[in-house]
Write an enzyme that holds these catalytic residues in place. Structure first.
Site, PDB file in Angstrom:
ATOM      1  N   VAL A  98       1.053  -1.056   0.099  1.00 37.45           N
ATOM      2  CA  VAL A  98       0.087  -0.172  -0.064  1.00 37.45           C
ATOM      3  C   VAL A  98       0.848   1.216   0.212  1.00 37.45           C
ATOM      4  CG1 VAL A  98      -1.806   1.485   1.478  1.00 37.45           C
ATOM      5  CG2 VAL A  98      -2.117  -1.188   1.156  1.00 37.45           C
ATOM      6  N   ALA A  99       1.940   1.283   0.712  1.00 39.87           N
ATOM      7  CA  ALA A  99       2.868   2.399   0.756  1.00 39.87           C
ATOM      8  C   ALA A  99       3.639   2.424  -0.488  1.00 39.87           C
ATOM      9  CB  ALA A  99       3.621   2.417   1.853  1.00 39.87           C
ATOM     10  N   ILE A 101       2.293   2.607  -3.349  1.00 33.89           N
ATOM     11  CA  ILE A 101       1.321   3.172  -4.340  1.00 33.89           C
ATOM     12  C   ILE A 101       1.675   4.669  -4.751  1.00 33.89           C
ATOM     13  CG2 ILE A 101      -0.921   3.523  -5.224  1.00 33.89           C
ATOM     14  CD1 ILE A 101      -1.718   1.151  -3.772  1.00 33.89           C
ATOM     15  N   GLU A 103       0.656   7.751  -4.810  1.00 40.12           N
ATOM     16  CA  GLU A 103      -0.455   8.353  -4.932  1.00 40.12           C
ATOM     17  C   GLU A 103      -0.340   9.837  -5.310  1.00 40.12           C
ATOM     18  OE1 GLU A 103      -2.105   7.917  -0.845  1.00 40.12           O
ATOM     19  OE2 GLU A 103      -2.545   5.926  -1.288  1.00 40.12           O
ATOM     20  N   ASP A 145      -2.716  25.922 -41.516  1.00 41.03           N
ATOM     21  CA  ASP A 145      -3.299  27.002 -42.828  1.00 41.03           C
ATOM     22  C   ASP A 145      -4.064  27.865 -42.056  1.00 41.03           C
ATOM     23  OD1 ASP A 145      -3.393  28.098 -45.147  1.00 41.03           O
ATOM     24  OD2 ASP A 145      -4.947  26.978 -45.968  1.00 41.03           O
TER      25      ASP A 145
END
Length: 269
Positions: A98-99, A101, A103, A145
């Site tokens: 989890v750490a 990831i 974020e 153009d």
């Protein structure tokens, strides 16, 4: 006739399918239920997705290694020494996953694109979507153009074909006094050829556009300017090049006029 295909199996259906997508316009999904938006993703979004996938794979591998090492060394919970080591190491591995990831990446990317957007506003560039800033930065060649720079916004007749003979129309712009009409191969003046005169006479009689000199309010110079349909102006200019006057239509009374329509794709006189 014999009907061999119907619906989306016909050629028209195939064209509609190509416009809607190979799958007929159905929403693509990935992982069974999530919508697949990879087709419209910008290069930055694609790179971020790859980065997230790599970080996730590395985190999973690291957590598995730590779990195996912790179980092999019989690491237990210091607050509960009697608990099994594998349960404690599962909690540690999940915490590390989890750490791992990232974020903060979306927030950092949004801030960076916002700064780029504000810099472009100072240069009179309005950006409606932040992703457009990154896409513009990834472009190496821009082909554009604008009427008045690469083009003049004026249609000019340059070639014509009449009586089995091809002709070149010389001159630029709407000035009927510059240039003339010559045969394509011999470059001989063809202003008096009956094929040219009859074709352009018919053309100018079918036109409601007029050509006259006007004074430019900015420069004070006189220039030729058509008034009417822009597609009729080249025909009127070409007719004036071979000597037809503006009031030539008064010599040929117009009995009937049917305006142009999109269904008929022509104007009848």
């Amino acid at each position: 006739g014999i009907v061999c295909e119907t619906g989306m199996s016909t050629r028209i259906g195939r064209i509609a399918q190509l416009i809607a997508g190979e799958d007929g316009g159905k929403q693509k999904t990935k992982c069974g239920c999530l919508p697949d938006t990879s087709a419209s993703a910008t290069p930055l979004q694609q790179n971020l997705e790859k980065l997230g996938g790599r970080i996730g794979m590395i985190a999973i591998v690291v957590c598995i290694v730590i779990f195996i090492i912790g179980v092999a060394m019989n690491r237990t919970d210091p607050s509960n020494p009697g608990s099994p080591a594998w349960l404690y190491m599962i909690l540690i591995a999940v915490t590390l996953a989890v750490a791992a990831i990232p974020e903060g990446i979306p927030l950092c990317v949004t801030i960076s694109l916002s700064i780029g957007c504000s810099d472009m506003v100072t240069k009179n560039v309005l950006v409606r979507k932040l992703a457009a800033v990154e896409t513009l930065g990834s472009a190496s060649v821009i082909c554009s153009d604008k009427t008045g720079t690469l083009t003049e916004g004026k249609m000019t007749l340059v070639n014509m074909w009449s009586g089995g003979v091809a002709y070149d129309v010389e001159g630029k712009g709407f000035d009927p006094t510059v240039g003339g009409i010559t045969r394509e191969n011999t470059k001989k003046d063809a202003g008096s050829d009956m094929g040219v005169r009859s074709a352009l006479l018919s053309a100018i009689l079918c036109c409601n556009t007029t050509l006259s000199k006007v004074k430019d309010p900015e420069t004070g110079e006189e220039k030729w300017e058509p008034k009417g349909n822009s597609s009729e102006a080249p025909l009127v200019v070409a007719a004036r090049k071979i000597g037809f006057e503006e009031n030539i239509a008064s010599e040929y009374k117009r009995v009937l006029e049917i305006p142009f329509s999109s269904s008929r794709k022509m104007m009848l006189t």
